[in-house]
Every structure is written in structure tokens, then in C-alpha cells.
Design a protein around this motif. Structure first.
Motif, PDB file in Angstrom:
ATOM      1  N   GLY A   9      26.786  93.153  56.789  1.00  0.00           N
ATOM      2  CA  GLY A   9      27.096  91.721  56.735  1.00  0.00           C
ATOM      3  C   GLY A   9      25.871  90.876  57.011  1.00  0.00           C
ATOM      4  N   ALA A  10      25.063  91.303  57.978  1.00  0.00           N
ATOM      5  CA  ALA A  10      23.842  90.567  58.319  1.00  0.00           C
ATOM      6  C   ALA A  10      22.812  90.686  57.206  1.00  0.00           C
ATOM      7  N   LYS A  11      22.786  91.842  56.556  1.00  0.00           N
ATOM      8  CA  LYS A  11      21.839  92.079  55.462  1.00  0.00           C
ATOM      9  C   LYS A  11      22.060  91.076  54.333  1.00  0.00           C
ATOM     10  N   LYS A  12      23.336  90.709  54.089  1.00  0.00           N
ATOM     11  CA  LYS A  12      23.666  89.771  53.021  1.00  0.00           C
ATOM     12  C   LYS A  12      23.387  88.315  53.413  1.00  0.00           C
ATOM     13  N   ARG A  13      23.429  88.014  54.706  1.00  0.00           N
ATOM     14  CA  ARG A  13      23.369  86.622  55.161  1.00  0.00           C
ATOM     15  C   ARG A  13      21.987  86.151  55.603  1.00  0.00           C
ATOM     16  N   PHE A  14      21.130  87.056  56.035  1.00  0.00           N
ATOM     17  CA  PHE A  14      19.840  86.665  56.605  1.00  0.00           C
ATOM     18  C   PHE A  14      18.697  87.354  55.876  1.00  0.00           C
ATOM     19  N   SER A  15      17.548  86.680  55.860  1.00  0.00           N
ATOM     20  CA  SER A  15      16.329  87.321  55.352  1.00  0.00           C
ATOM     21  C   SER A  15      15.166  86.889  56.235  1.00  0.00           C
ATOM     22  N   ILE A  16      14.148  87.734  56.301  1.00  0.00           N
ATOM     23  CA  ILE A  16      13.004  87.476  57.167  1.00  0.00           C
ATOM     24  C   ILE A  16      11.874  86.876  56.330  1.00  0.00           C
ATOM     25  N   THR A  17      11.262  85.811  56.850  1.00  0.00           N
ATOM     26  CA  THR A  17      10.162  85.167  56.151  1.00  0.00           C
ATOM     27  C   THR A  17       8.868  85.925  56.427  1.00  0.00           C
ATOM     28  N   GLY A  18       7.802  85.527  55.777  1.00  0.00           N
ATOM     29  CA  GLY A  18       6.512  86.172  55.973  1.00  0.00           C
ATOM     30  C   GLY A  18       5.963  86.012  57.377  1.00  0.00           C
ATOM     31  N   THR A  19       6.331  84.913  58.046  1.00  0.00           N
ATOM     32  CA  THR A  19       5.841  84.668  59.404  1.00  0.00           C
ATOM     33  C   THR A  19       6.751  85.283  60.465  1.00  0.00           C
ATOM     34  N   LYS A  21      10.107  84.585  60.880  1.00  0.00           N
ATOM     35  CA  LYS A  21      11.301  83.793  61.184  1.00  0.00           C
ATOM     36  C   LYS A  21      12.464  84.303  60.344  1.00  0.00           C
ATOM     37  N   ILE A  22      13.681  83.944  60.746  1.00  0.00           N
ATOM     38  CA  ILE A  22      14.869  84.400  60.023  1.00  0.00           C
ATOM     39  C   ILE A  22      15.468  83.215  59.275  1.00  0.00           C
ATOM     40  N   LYS A  23      15.705  83.421  57.982  1.00  0.00           N
ATOM     41  CA  LYS A  23      16.211  82.387  57.092  1.00  0.00           C
ATOM     42  C   LYS A  23      17.712  82.554  56.919  1.00  0.00           C
ATOM     43  N   ARG A  24      18.446  81.431  56.848  1.00  0.00           N
ATOM     44  CA  ARG A  24      19.890  81.472  56.633  1.00  0.00           C
ATOM     45  C   ARG A  24      20.323  80.303  55.761  1.00  0.00           C
ATOM     46  N   LYS A  25      21.520  80.438  55.180  1.00  0.00           N
ATOM     47  CA  LYS A  25      22.103  79.348  54.394  1.00  0.00           C
ATOM     48  C   LYS A  25      22.947  78.470  55.325  1.00  0.00           C
ATOM     49  N   HIS A  26      23.207  77.248  54.896  1.00  0.00           N
ATOM     50  CA  HIS A  26      24.093  76.355  55.650  1.00  0.00           C
ATOM     51  C   HIS A  26      25.559  76.705  55.366  1.00  0.00           C
ATOM     52  N   ALA A  27      26.405  76.398  56.316  1.00  0.00           N
ATOM     53  CA  ALA A  27      27.850  76.580  56.150  1.00  0.00           C
ATOM     54  C   ALA A  27      28.461  75.311  55.549  1.00  0.00           C
ATOM     55  N   THR A  48      17.652  77.165  55.908  1.00  0.00           N
ATOM     56  CA  THR A  48      17.094  76.716  57.176  1.00  0.00           C
ATOM     57  C   THR A  48      16.774  77.952  58.001  1.00  0.00           C
ATOM     58  N   THR A  49      16.160  77.758  59.152  1.00  0.00           N
ATOM     59  CA  THR A  49      15.830  78.895  60.006  1.00  0.00           C
ATOM     60  C   THR A  49      16.870  79.031  61.112  1.00  0.00           C
ATOM     61  N   VAL A  50      17.004  80.242  61.612  1.00  0.00           N
ATOM     62  CA  VAL A  50      17.942  80.541  62.693  1.00  0.00           C
ATOM     63  C   VAL A  50      17.362  80.011  64.002  1.00  0.00           C
ATOM     64  N   HIS A  51      18.233  79.564  64.901  1.00  0.00           N
ATOM     65  CA  HIS A  51      17.796  79.062  66.201  1.00  0.00           C
ATOM     66  C   HIS A  51      17.129  80.183  66.996  1.00  0.00           C
ATOM     67  N   LYS A  52      16.139  79.798  67.789  1.00  0.00           N
ATOM     68  CA  LYS A  52      15.336  80.755  68.572  1.00  0.00           C
ATOM     69  C   LYS A  52      16.218  81.628  69.470  1.00  0.00           C
ATOM     70  N   ALA A  53      17.292  81.062  70.035  1.00  0.00           N
ATOM     71  CA  ALA A  53      18.167  81.805  70.951  1.00  0.00           C
ATOM     72  C   ALA A  53      18.934  82.923  70.244  1.00  0.00           C
ATOM     73  N   ASP A  54      19.153  82.805  68.929  1.00  0.00           N
ATOM     74  CA  ASP A  54      19.920  83.805  68.184  1.00  0.00           C
ATOM     75  C   ASP A  54      19.048  84.846  67.493  1.00  0.00           C
ATOM     76  N   GLU A  55      17.740  84.613  67.453  1.00  0.00           N
ATOM     77  CA  GLU A  55      16.845  85.495  66.700  1.00  0.00           C
ATOM     78  C   GLU A  55      16.888  86.939  67.169  1.00  0.00           C
TER      79      GLU A  55
END
Length: 65
Positions: A9-19, A21-27, A48-55
Motif C-alpha cells: 500500500g505504501a509502495k503505491k502511495r509514496f515515492s522518494i525524491t532525489g534528495t 524526501k518523501i512525495k505524496r498526493k493530496h487527498a 507535496t512532501t510528507v511531514h517530517k514527523a511521519d517520514e
């Protein structure tokens, strides 16, 4: 010890940027769009990027260090 497996499920929803950070879509962009303003719908389109607390938790799901 067995291998760590990536959460599908996470594989479909998130991707990692070159730097790293974790990228996500808006709900809230899937249905009941008539009452939402055009500007709001347009802004929900972008990533957008995921909040630091959830990374940390998301990286565990994606088996990243």
C-alpha cells in the motif's frame, strides 16, 4: 533473519525524491467535486512532501534506511 518486505500500500502511495524526501498526493480529489472551488481542485492535483514527523514511519514501510 527473514528479509524486510515493502508494504504494498505504501509502495503505491509514496515515492522518494532525489534528495531523500518523501512525495505524496493530496487527498479529497476523487469525488464530490462540485462543491469545491476550481482553485482548490487545481491545488489538490499537485504532489507535496510528507511531514517530517511521519517520514520515519513511512521509510520503515518502504524499507529505507
Amino acid at each position: 533473519m527473514p528479509k524486510m518486505k515493502t508494504n504494498p500500500g505504501a509502495k503505491k502511495r509514496f515515492s522518494i525524491t532525489g534528495t531523500g524526501k518523501i512525495k505524496r498526493k493530496h487527498a479529497y480529489k476523487s469525488h464530490i467535486l462540485t462543491k469545491k472551488a476550481k482553485k482548490r481542485k487545481r491545488n489538490l492535483t499537485y504532489f507535496t512532501t510528507v511531514h517530517k514527523a511521519d517520514e520515519k514511519n513511512i521509510k520503515l514501510l518502504l524499507v529505507q534506511k
